[in-house]
Scaffold this motif. Structure first.
Motif, PDB file in Angstrom:
ATOM      1  N   LEU A   1       0.855  -1.185   0.000  1.00 39.86           N
ATOM      2  CA  LEU A   1       0.000   0.000   0.000  1.00 39.86           C
ATOM      3  C   LEU A   1       0.893   1.237   0.000  1.00 39.86           C
ATOM      4  O   LEU A   1       1.709   1.424   0.914  1.00 39.86           O
ATOM      5  CB  LEU A   1      -0.884  -0.032   1.247  1.00 39.86           C
ATOM      6  CG  LEU A   1      -2.037   0.954   1.386  1.00 39.86           C
ATOM      7  CD1 LEU A   1      -3.017   0.839   0.224  1.00 39.86           C
ATOM      8  CD2 LEU A   1      -2.764   0.705   2.708  1.00 39.86           C
ATOM      9  N   THR A   2       0.770   2.076  -1.043  1.00 40.73           N
ATOM     10  CA  THR A   2       1.614   3.264  -1.143  1.00 40.73           C
ATOM     11  C   THR A   2       0.869   4.398  -1.820  1.00 40.73           C
ATOM     12  O   THR A   2      -0.264   4.224  -2.281  1.00 40.73           O
ATOM     13  CB  THR A   2       2.921   2.934  -1.900  1.00 40.73           C
ATOM     14  OG1 THR A   2       3.828   4.040  -1.768  1.00 40.73           O
ATOM     15  CG2 THR A   2       2.664   2.663  -3.372  1.00 40.73           C
ATOM     16  N   SER A   3       1.516   5.568  -1.858  1.00 46.39           N
ATOM     17  CA  SER A   3       0.902   6.756  -2.443  1.00 46.39           C
ATOM     18  C   SER A   3       1.935   7.522  -3.245  1.00 46.39           C
ATOM     19  O   SER A   3       3.123   7.534  -2.908  1.00 46.39           O
ATOM     20  CB  SER A   3       0.349   7.665  -1.338  1.00 46.39           C
ATOM     21  OG  SER A   3      -0.075   8.905  -1.873  1.00 46.39           O
ATOM     22  N   ARG A   4       1.487   8.201  -4.305  1.00 47.94           N
ATOM     23  CA  ARG A   4       2.385   9.033  -5.106  1.00 47.94           C
ATOM     24  C   ARG A   4       2.438  10.465  -4.588  1.00 47.94           C
ATOM     25  O   ARG A   4       3.206  11.283  -5.125  1.00 47.94           O
ATOM     26  CB  ARG A   4       1.964   9.023  -6.571  1.00 47.94           C
ATOM     27  CG  ARG A   4       2.094   7.675  -7.227  1.00 47.94           C
ATOM     28  CD  ARG A   4       2.146   7.755  -8.723  1.00 47.94           C
ATOM     29  NE  ARG A   4       3.409   8.322  -9.198  1.00 47.94           N
ATOM     30  CZ  ARG A   4       3.842   8.203 -10.449  1.00 47.94           C
ATOM     31  NH1 ARG A   4       3.115   7.543 -11.344  1.00 47.94           N
ATOM     32  NH2 ARG A   4       4.975   8.739 -10.825  1.00 47.94           N
ATOM     33  N   GLN A   5       1.634  10.783  -3.596  1.00 47.65           N
ATOM     34  CA  GLN A   5       1.701  12.141  -3.049  1.00 47.65           C
ATOM     35  C   GLN A   5       3.048  12.372  -2.378  1.00 47.65           C
ATOM     36  O   GLN A   5       3.557  13.487  -2.367  1.00 47.65           O
ATOM     37  CB  GLN A   5       0.531  12.387  -2.105  1.00 47.65           C
ATOM     38  CG  GLN A   5      -0.763  12.604  -2.873  1.00 47.65           C
ATOM     39  CD  GLN A   5      -1.997  12.476  -2.012  1.00 47.65           C
ATOM     40  OE1 GLN A   5      -2.696  11.478  -2.044  1.00 47.65           O
ATOM     41  NE2 GLN A   5      -2.257  13.490  -1.216  1.00 47.65           N
TER      42      GLN A   5
ATOM     43  N   ASP B   1      -4.416   7.620  -2.871  1.00 45.04           N
ATOM     44  CA  ASP B   1      -4.082   8.910  -2.276  1.00 45.04           C
ATOM     45  C   ASP B   1      -3.783   8.719  -0.794  1.00 45.04           C
ATOM     46  O   ASP B   1      -4.163   7.714  -0.184  1.00 45.04           O
ATOM     47  CB  ASP B   1      -5.212   9.925  -2.492  1.00 45.04           C
ATOM     48  CG  ASP B   1      -6.491   9.517  -1.800  1.00 45.04           C
ATOM     49  OD1 ASP B   1      -6.634   9.774  -0.592  1.00 45.04           O
ATOM     50  OD2 ASP B   1      -7.357   8.909  -2.468  1.00 45.04           O
ATOM     51  N   TRP B   2      -3.088   9.697  -0.211  1.00 46.86           N
ATOM     52  CA  TRP B   2      -2.586   9.530   1.157  1.00 46.86           C
ATOM     53  C   TRP B   2      -3.721   9.385   2.162  1.00 46.86           C
ATOM     54  O   TRP B   2      -3.631   8.602   3.106  1.00 46.86           O
ATOM     55  CB  TRP B   2      -1.684  10.707   1.523  1.00 46.86           C
ATOM     56  CG  TRP B   2      -1.003  10.522   2.840  1.00 46.86           C
ATOM     57  CD1 TRP B   2      -1.180  11.250   3.975  1.00 46.86           C
ATOM     58  CD2 TRP B   2      -0.045   9.514   3.178  1.00 46.86           C
ATOM     59  NE1 TRP B   2      -0.394  10.772   4.994  1.00 46.86           N
ATOM     60  CE2 TRP B   2       0.319   9.704   4.529  1.00 46.86           C
ATOM     61  CE3 TRP B   2       0.553   8.467   2.469  1.00 46.86           C
ATOM     62  CZ2 TRP B   2       1.245   8.886   5.180  1.00 46.86           C
ATOM     63  CZ3 TRP B   2       1.480   7.657   3.118  1.00 46.86           C
ATOM     64  CH2 TRP B   2       1.804   7.869   4.461  1.00 46.86           C
ATOM     65  N   ALA B   3      -4.796  10.136   1.988  1.00 46.85           N
ATOM     66  CA  ALA B   3      -5.922  10.031   2.924  1.00 46.85           C
ATOM     67  C   ALA B   3      -6.507   8.618   2.906  1.00 46.85           C
ATOM     68  O   ALA B   3      -6.838   8.054   3.954  1.00 46.85           O
ATOM     69  CB  ALA B   3      -6.998  11.059   2.581  1.00 46.85           C
ATOM     70  N   THR B   4      -6.629   8.036   1.712  1.00 44.08           N
ATOM     71  CA  THR B   4      -7.136   6.671   1.601  1.00 44.08           C
ATOM     72  C   THR B   4      -6.178   5.685   2.250  1.00 44.08           C
ATOM     73  O   THR B   4      -6.603   4.740   2.933  1.00 44.08           O
ATOM     74  CB  THR B   4      -7.368   6.301   0.128  1.00 44.08           C
ATOM     75  OG1 THR B   4      -8.322   7.204  -0.439  1.00 44.08           O
ATOM     76  CG2 THR B   4      -7.877   4.881  -0.010  1.00 44.08           C
ATOM     77  N   LEU B   5      -4.880   5.896   2.051  1.00 43.23           N
ATOM     78  CA  LEU B   5      -3.897   5.004   2.658  1.00 43.23           C
ATOM     79  C   LEU B   5      -4.028   5.012   4.181  1.00 43.23           C
ATOM     80  O   LEU B   5      -4.019   3.948   4.824  1.00 43.23           O
ATOM     81  CB  LEU B   5      -2.489   5.413   2.244  1.00 43.23           C
ATOM     82  CG  LEU B   5      -1.342   4.491   2.695  1.00 43.23           C
ATOM     83  CD1 LEU B   5      -0.206   4.489   1.676  1.00 43.23           C
ATOM     84  CD2 LEU B   5      -0.804   4.887   4.065  1.00 43.23           C
ATOM     85  N   THR B   6      -4.159   6.190   4.763  1.00 40.94           N
ATOM     86  CA  THR B   6      -4.245   6.258   6.231  1.00 40.94           C
ATOM     87  C   THR B   6      -5.519   5.597   6.751  1.00 40.94           C
ATOM     88  O   THR B   6      -5.556   5.131   7.895  1.00 40.94           O
ATOM     89  CB  THR B   6      -4.161   7.709   6.734  1.00 40.94           C
ATOM     90  OG1 THR B   6      -5.264   8.476   6.227  1.00 40.94           O
ATOM     91  CG2 THR B   6      -2.851   8.351   6.326  1.00 40.94           C
ATOM     92  N   GLN B   7      -6.552   5.539   5.912  1.00 46.82           N
ATOM     93  CA  GLN B   7      -7.771   4.838   6.306  1.00 46.82           C
ATOM     94  C   GLN B   7      -7.611   3.321   6.127  1.00 46.82           C
ATOM     95  O   GLN B   7      -7.960   2.543   7.018  1.00 46.82           O
ATOM     96  CB  GLN B   7      -8.957   5.352   5.484  1.00 46.82           C
ATOM     97  CG  GLN B   7      -9.341   6.795   5.804  1.00 46.82           C
ATOM     98  CD  GLN B   7     -10.298   7.393   4.795  1.00 46.82           C
ATOM     99  OE1 GLN B   7     -10.547   6.826   3.736  1.00 46.82           O
ATOM    100  NE2 GLN B   7     -10.830   8.570   5.110  1.00 46.82           N
ATOM    101  N   ARG B   8      -7.074   2.918   4.979  1.00 49.25           N
ATOM    102  CA  ARG B   8      -6.951   1.486   4.684  1.00 49.25           C
ATOM    103  C   ARG B   8      -5.996   0.776   5.649  1.00 49.25           C
ATOM    104  O   ARG B   8      -6.194  -0.396   5.968  1.00 49.25           O
ATOM    105  CB  ARG B   8      -6.461   1.280   3.249  1.00 49.25           C
ATOM    106  CG  ARG B   8      -7.525   1.509   2.200  1.00 49.25           C
ATOM    107  CD  ARG B   8      -7.054   0.988   0.857  1.00 49.25           C
ATOM    108  NE  ARG B   8      -8.005   1.295  -0.201  1.00 49.25           N
ATOM    109  CZ  ARG B   8      -7.837   0.978  -1.476  1.00 49.25           C
ATOM    110  NH1 ARG B   8      -6.732   0.331  -1.852  1.00 49.25           N
ATOM    111  NH2 ARG B   8      -8.731   1.293  -2.380  1.00 49.25           N
TER     112      ARG B   8
END
Length: 508
Positions: A363-367, A395-402
């Protein structure tokens, strides 16, 4: 616990703001952030982005000064600690108002700290040591512990999973009214557009000089706007053009381009922190210690760092959780477990551990572009070791939720600044995503947390780091320096891992 050197060992601000000029009131500052924060309740999130925004709205009893010593904020002074280390008496400042006009009292503090121990990962980290939280009078709070717990005041000072003080009647699990005591108050939030903060006219700053996050917090600006700019290349172009007054988290390769701009100059924080791959030790493939170690054996930290940061001006290969400039630095557990880069051996180890061929979900983000680049390199090494890989870019917000859902991932990629107190490292808490909760963790962390003697704590920290390498709840990739950008018109902004804009002003 002081560091051997200051937290930011070297800071390169190409165009240094003139702090000698009188700072004038007025104006609006626009801050480009890496995205939309998942919440404005800093108790319930460990995301740096949440802390950056909300530290202007909410305050804690304590904070950190420029030397990274704990210093009072809403508390009048540092706590009085009993001889046995189990009773903390905290005197509160008087005349402090919340944004709704009510006065802060010990009732609000007790309710807030109770909420913190219930909802915040760092509060949950401390709650097992806390016996009672009570009020001696409207301006005095007493915390009684079951046993000594050295990190308590540092946890109360941290703006991440923060022990913010909010009105006693605003203690719902899901925050809907964002009422704090900070120098700025929330006026409007438009999702994916901006978060608008305005000056709180009844704010009561501390007396004396500003000192890191501590001391006086001046309100020169009328308004601060945090604007989500998720694409890193867009942030770079915005920095070069001068579209924003401060731009957070730029790709390091943009340093020279930004330096050539007349409107904005780069800000280098060195050393900033470390990228980290966190394992899900509760469910999925990474629940197996053998699989976690096989994954670690496969990876080249050196190649990941090179892909993420390019020049060694911006990174260092280092398996110690803290680099040599820190008192906490130790090489315990590192040898043979860091930067092994042995996919062939990892394939055999994975097979012996019972790896069943299911994809390793990264799980990662490009932000944070460097997260994504490291994930790409890691995926190739893992494939060479026979692992199937499912790279999930969100996106980072989704990552922190997942990452809070044990069923959704095996590895998530994040980073951390070097923290002044190791107990602040999120993965040490069994409730933190990753859920490292073993007898070895408890033995090492509890002994470290209960010890108050600074020299003994350094020795005990080595045991904690060794347990991290023995049980692989996460992997440190290396050290890195962070790049942001600041307008040549903006003054009074000190380089900091969580940038703050009280004390900031615009040159007229």
């Amino acid at each position: 616990m002081r560091l051997k050197l200051a937290f930011l060992v070297a800071t390169a601000l190409v165009a240094t703001p003139s702090f000698l000029m009188a700072q004038e009131k007025g104006g609006v500052v626009n801050v480009a952030t890496i995205g939309e924060p998942p919440t404005l309740d800093p108790m319930t999130s460990t995301a740096d982005l949440v802390g950056i925004v909300t530290q202007h709205i909410f305050e804690t009893l304590y904070t950190f000064n420029k030397k990274w010593d704990v210093t009072p904020l809403l508390a009048e002074s540092l706590p009085e600690v009993s001889a046995d280390g189990k009773t903390y008496t905290i005197k509160l400042r008087t005349g402090i108002k919340f944004h709704d006009g009510s006065d802060m009292t010990s009732e609000d503090v007790i309710a807030s700290l109770t909420r913190w121990t219930k909802l915040a990962s760092r509060g949950k980290q401390a709650v097992g040591f806390i016996d009672t939280i009570s009020a001696a009078d409207p301006t005095t709070v007493t915390i009684k512990l079951k046993q000594p717990y050295a990190p308590l005041v540092s946890l109360l000072a941290f703006n991440n999973s923060a022990a913010i003080i909010i009105p006693s009647e605003k203690q719902a699990d899901t925050m809907t009214d964002f009422i704090g005591t900070g120098p700025y108050m929330l006026k409007e939030r438009k999702a994916d557009q901006y978060i608008q903060l305005v000056r709180f006219k009844d704010y009561k700053p501390r007396s004396g000089e500003s000192d890191g996050y501590g001391g006086a917090r001046h309100q020169y600006l009328d308004e601060i706007r945090f604007v989500p700019v998720p694409d890193p290349n867009t942030r770079v172009e915005a920095a070069i053009s001068g579209q924003y007054d401060y731009i957070d988290s730029l790709p390091v390769e943009s340093f020279d381009k930004v330096k050539a701009s007349k409107a904005t100059q780069p800000l280098l924080l060195k050393p900033f922190g470390y990228p980290v791959f966190v394992f899900n030790t509760a469910e999925g493939a990474a629940k197996s210690l053998g699989v976690r170690k096989a994954i670690r054996q496969a990876l080249s930290m050196e190649d990941m760092l090179a892909a993420a940061f390019g020049s060694k001006d911006f990174y260092a290969l280092d398996g110690n959780i803290y680099p040599a400039s820190f008192t906490w630095s130790t090489d315990a557990g590192v040898k043979g477990n860091y930067n092994v880069a042995d996919p062939e051996g990892a394939a055999k180890a994975a097979k012996a551990a019972g790896y069943d061929g299911k994809p390793i979900r990264i799980l990662t983000s490009r932000q944070y572009e460097f997260h994504y680049k490291m994930a790409q390199v890691a995926a190739e090494y893992l494939k060479l070791a026979g692992f199937a890989v499912d790279m999930q870019v969100v996106d980072w917000a989704t990552l922190t939720q997942r990452r809070t859902d044990k069923a959704l991932w095996d590895i998530y990629i994040t980073h951390s600044p070097f923290l002044p107190e190791p107990a602040l490292i999120g993965s040490l808490a069994p409730t933190s995503p990753g859920w490292w909760d073993t007898p070895a963790r408890k033995t090492a962390v509890d002994a470290f947390s209960a010890e108050s003697d600074p020299k003994k704590r350094i020795e005990l920290w080595a045991n904690v780091q060794k347990a991290m390498y023995d049980e692989a709840p996460f992997m440190k990739i290396g050290d890195f320096n962070a790049v942001s950008a600041i307008s040549t018109k903006l003054q009074g902004v000190d380089p900091a891992p969580w940038p703050y804009f009280w004390n900031a002003s615009i040159k007229k």
